[in-house]
Write an enzyme that holds these catalytic residues in place. Structure first.
Site, PDB file in Angstrom:
ATOM      1  N   ASP A  41      -9.418  -0.988  -3.942  1.00 42.53           N
ATOM      2  CA  ASP A  41     -10.689  -0.385  -4.290  1.00 42.53           C
ATOM      3  C   ASP A  41     -10.867   0.141  -5.619  1.00 42.53           C
ATOM      4  O   ASP A  41     -11.638   1.445  -5.926  1.00 42.53           O
ATOM      5  CB  ASP A  41     -10.974   0.899  -3.454  1.00 42.53           C
ATOM      6  N   ASN A  42     -10.043  -0.237  -6.590  1.00 41.14           N
ATOM      7  CA  ASN A  42     -10.248   0.280  -7.992  1.00 41.14           C
ATOM      8  C   ASN A  42     -10.005  -0.940  -9.065  1.00 41.14           C
ATOM      9  O   ASN A  42      -9.339  -1.732  -8.660  1.00 41.14           O
ATOM     10  CB  ASN A  42      -9.391   1.516  -8.214  1.00 41.14           C
ATOM     11  N   ASP A  56       0.870  -1.291   0.019  1.00 45.94           N
ATOM     12  CA  ASP A  56       0.145   0.074  -0.147  1.00 45.94           C
ATOM     13  C   ASP A  56       0.774   1.331  -0.167  1.00 45.94           C
ATOM     14  O   ASP A  56       1.867   1.580   0.861  1.00 45.94           O
ATOM     15  CB  ASP A  56      -0.945  -0.062   1.326  1.00 45.94           C
ATOM     16  N   CYS A 103     -16.376   2.908  -4.086  1.00 46.14           N
ATOM     17  CA  CYS A 103     -16.732   3.094  -2.689  1.00 46.14           C
ATOM     18  C   CYS A 103     -16.135   4.345  -1.989  1.00 46.14           C
ATOM     19  O   CYS A 103     -16.895   4.831  -1.101  1.00 46.14           O
ATOM     20  CB  CYS A 103     -16.317   1.801  -1.993  1.00 46.14           C
ATOM     21  N   LYS A 128       0.263   3.699   5.641  1.00 46.76           N
ATOM     22  CA  LYS A 128      -0.734   2.655   6.082  1.00 46.76           C
ATOM     23  C   LYS A 128       0.150   1.599   6.535  1.00 46.76           C
ATOM     24  O   LYS A 128       0.035   0.654   7.305  1.00 46.76           O
ATOM     25  CB  LYS A 128      -1.678   2.421   4.982  1.00 46.76           C
ATOM     26  N   CYS A 131     -19.093  17.747  -9.634  1.00 49.38           N
ATOM     27  CA  CYS A 131     -19.720  16.393  -8.763  1.00 49.38           C
ATOM     28  C   CYS A 131     -18.598  16.571  -7.667  1.00 49.38           C
ATOM     29  O   CYS A 131     -17.853  17.562  -7.411  1.00 49.38           O
ATOM     30  CB  CYS A 131     -19.467  15.365  -9.825  1.00 49.38           C
TER      31      CYS A 131
END
Ligand SMILES: [Zn+2]
Length: 485
Positions: free
Chosen positions: A232-233, A164, A290, A188, A441
Site C-alpha cells: 500500500d505504499n 508482511d 488508501c 499478519k 492533518c
C-alpha cells in the site's frame, strides 16, 4: 466531450467524477479544466508548466500524455480519462515449463478437490499440475493480500510465500478478510498461515515476517515464479517492481483507493514495468494513501480476486493477460476499462540504456520524497504534548486543519481554522504572520505539504507541523477527558 477524473484527483476538480467540455483537443481541454478548477493546476503541472510525471491522460484506451498528442483533434464522442499513479493480447505460454509440470502428480484427493478446475478444458490435468508446481510470493497480507492468498491456496498453488511485517489491527478486520477479531495483535503472517492450513494443509506455506528492503528483497524473491504486489505504499511498489525486473520475475500489480482499483502485469513477455508507466511517484501528501483516504470493504475482494485470476492465468498459460495493459475498476459508478500502457525505451530499469542495475544502489527513500533533501528547508514540528500545553495556556497561535470535511466529522479539532490544502495559497491572508501557525492533518504528512505549499506561495510567518497528526494527539486528548473535543 466527457472528461473522467480518477477518484484520487477529484478533490482538485470540485469533487466531480465527470466533467463535460466543448473543447476538441487535449491542450484546450487542460486549459479549460485549469481555468474552471484553479486547484487542479498544481496537481497536473509542475513549476515549469510541464505535465507531472505521475499523471497519465488517456483518450479511450490510448495514452495521450505526451505533448505532441495534445493538438490532435478529438471527436465529440471521445472520452478522456485523467489518471495518476496509485498504481497482453496474445495468449502466452505458461510461466511453469513442461518439465516441472510433468514432475507433479495429482492423487485421488487432488482429483476430487480440484474437480471444477479439471472440468475446464483450458486447465484440466496439465493446468492443475502447473498450479501445483508454482512458487508464488505475495507481498502484503492486508486487504488485497487477503483474497489473493486465499484464492491461490484454494486453487492449489504448491508454494505460497507471504511477506508482511505488521500485526493485525482492529481497523484491518473490516476489509482484510484473512484476519478475524481474535487475530488482533497477532502477526499478519500467522493468521495467514492458519487460514491457508485450514484451506489445504498440503500447501507449502512460507512466512516472512520482515519489511521488504533493498538488502533482503532479492534473496526473498529469488527462485520464485511470480510476485504479487499487494502493498500500500509507493516505496514498496517501486522496490518490488525493480527487484522483479532485475531477477526477471513477472509481477502482478494492483492498487485500490476509496472506490477505485487497478490491476496490471509488469515485466512479462517484453511488456512494460511500473517505471515505464509511471516514472515517478507523486510528491508525498499530494495523493492520499488508501490508509488515509479509506476504501470500501469489498473493493479489495473484487480487485484482489482479479489479481489472483491473472496470476493463475499466467501459471496455466491461458487467456489474454494484462501485460501492456492496465485495468481500472470504478466500483462506485460501475465502470471498468482496459488501458494500453507502453514500454518506455528511455526507462532507467528496462529501457535501452539501463541506469538501475541493482536495488542496493538505488535510494528509494529519496526517490519517493521521504527524505529531506539538502537544499530543502526542513519543516519544523511540534509534539502533541507541546501543542496541548500551549492550548492549555491559551498561547496566541493559529491552528489550521487541512483535513477534508468528512474526516473532521470523525474527530473535530477545537479552535482550528479549516482550510483544505488546495485553497491555502489563495487564503493566505487569513493567517497572522506575527504568531505561530500550527498545521494539523490526520497523520502529519499532508500538513508538511501544506507548509511547503505556503512557503512556495511566499508566506513568511512561523509555521509548525503537528508531529504524527491528530492520530498521535488522540491519546493525549482522551487523557484530558476529551475536554476540548
Ligand atoms: Zn520499465
Amino acid at each position: 466531450m466527457k472528461v473522467y477524473i480518477s477518484a484520487t484527483l477529484r478533490n482538485y476538480f470540485g469533487k466531480n467524477h465527470v466533467i463535460e467540455t466543448a473543447e476538441d483537443n487535449i491542450r484546450s481541454v487542460l486549459k479549460f479544466l485549469t481555468d474552471e478548477y484553479p486547484d487542479a493546476k498544481q496537481i497536473l503541472f509542475d513549476e515549469n508548466e510541464k505535465i507531472r510525471s505521475f499523471i497519465r491522460i488517456y483518450v479511450g484506451s490510448d495514452d495521450h500524455t505526451a505533448s505532441d498528442m495534445w493538438y490532435k483533434k478529438l471527436a465529440e464522442e471521445d472520452e478522456i480519462l485523467i489518471l495518476p499513479a496509485i498504481a497482453g493480447g496474445a495468449p502466452s505460454d505458461s510461466i511453469i515449463n513442461d518439465k516441472r509440470m510433468k514432475a507433479q502428480t495429482l492423487d485421488d484427493n487432488d482429483i476430487k478437490r480440484f474437480e471444477k478446475h479439471l472440468l475446464l478444458k483450458e486447465i484440466s490435468v496439465k493446468g492443475q499440475k502447473r498450479i501445483k508446481a508454482a512458487r508464488v510470493v505475495v507481498c502484503g497480507a492486508g486487504s488485497l493480500g487477503s483474497s489473493v492468498i486465499q484464492y491461490l491456496a484454494a486453487a492449489g498453488v504448491g508454494t505460497i510465500k507471504v511477506v508482511d511485517d505488521k500485526d493485525v489491527a482492529l481497523a484491518d478486520v473490516s476489509s482484510q478478510v484473512l484476519h478475524s477479531s481474535r487475530d488482533v495483535n497477532r502477526p499478519k503472517v500467522a493468521s495467514a498461515k492458519d487460514k491457508v492450513r485450514n484451506i489445504n494443509k498440503n500447501i507449502e506455506f512460507e512466512a516472512e515476517s520482515v519489511k521488504l528492503d533493498s538488502e533482503n528483497i532479492e534473496e526473498i524473491f529469488d527462485g520464485y515464479d511470480l510476485v504479487i504486489d499487494c502493498t500500500d505504499n509507493y516505496k514498496a511498489r517501486y522496490l518490488i517492481n525493480d527487484a522483479c525486473a532485475l531477477l526477471d520475475i513477472p509481477l502482478v500489480f494492483a492498487s485500490i483507493y476509496q472506490y477505485e482499483g487497478r490491476v496490471g502485469i509488469f515485466n512479462h513477455n517484453g511488456g512494460p514495468c511500473l517505471r515505464c508507466v509511471y516514472p515517478e511517484p507523486p510528491v508525498p501528501g499530494l495523493v492520499p494513501t488508501c490508509a488515509e483516504g479509506g476504501t470500501i470493504s469489498p473493493l479489495a475482494g473484487i480487485v484482489g480476486s482479479i489479481q489472483a485470476n491473472e496470476a493463475l492465468k499466467l501459471i496455466i498459460g491461458i487467456g489474454d493477460h494484462l501485460d501492456g495493459k492496465l485495468l481500472t475498476v470504478d466500483s462506485l459508478y460501475l465502470n471498468s476499462r482496459i488501458l494500453n500502457v507502453k514500454k518506455n525505451s528511455k526507462c532507467p530499469l528496462c529501457g535501452l540504456s539501463k541506469t538501475i542495475v541493482s536495488v542496493e544502489d538505488f535510494d528509494y527513500e529519496e526517490f519517493c520524497g521521504l527524505k529531506e533533501s539538502d537544499n530543502e528547508v526542513p519543516v519544523e514540528g511540534i509534539t502533541p504534548e507541546e501543542l496541548t500545553r500551549r492550548m492549555d495556556n491559551n498561547d496566541p497561535m493559529t491552528i489550521i486543519d487541512v483535513r477534508e470535511p468528512h474526516e473532521r466529522a470523525i474527530m473535530r479539532f477545537p479552535n482550528a481554522i479549516i482550510i483544505p490544502i488546495g485553497q491555502l495559497a489563495r487564503r493566505m491572508k487569513e493567517l497572522n504572520p506575527e504568531v505561530d501557525t500550527i498545521f494539523i492533518c490526520k497523520s502529519g504528512k499532508r500538513s508538511i505539504l501544506a507548509i511547503n505549499t505556503l512557503r512556495e506561495a511566499g508566506y513568511e510567518g512561523p509555521m509548525y507541523n503537528l508531529k504524527g497528526g491528530i492520530d498521535a494527539m488522540k491519546d493525549i486528548v482522551f487523557s484530558h477527558e476529551g475536554a476540548w473535543l
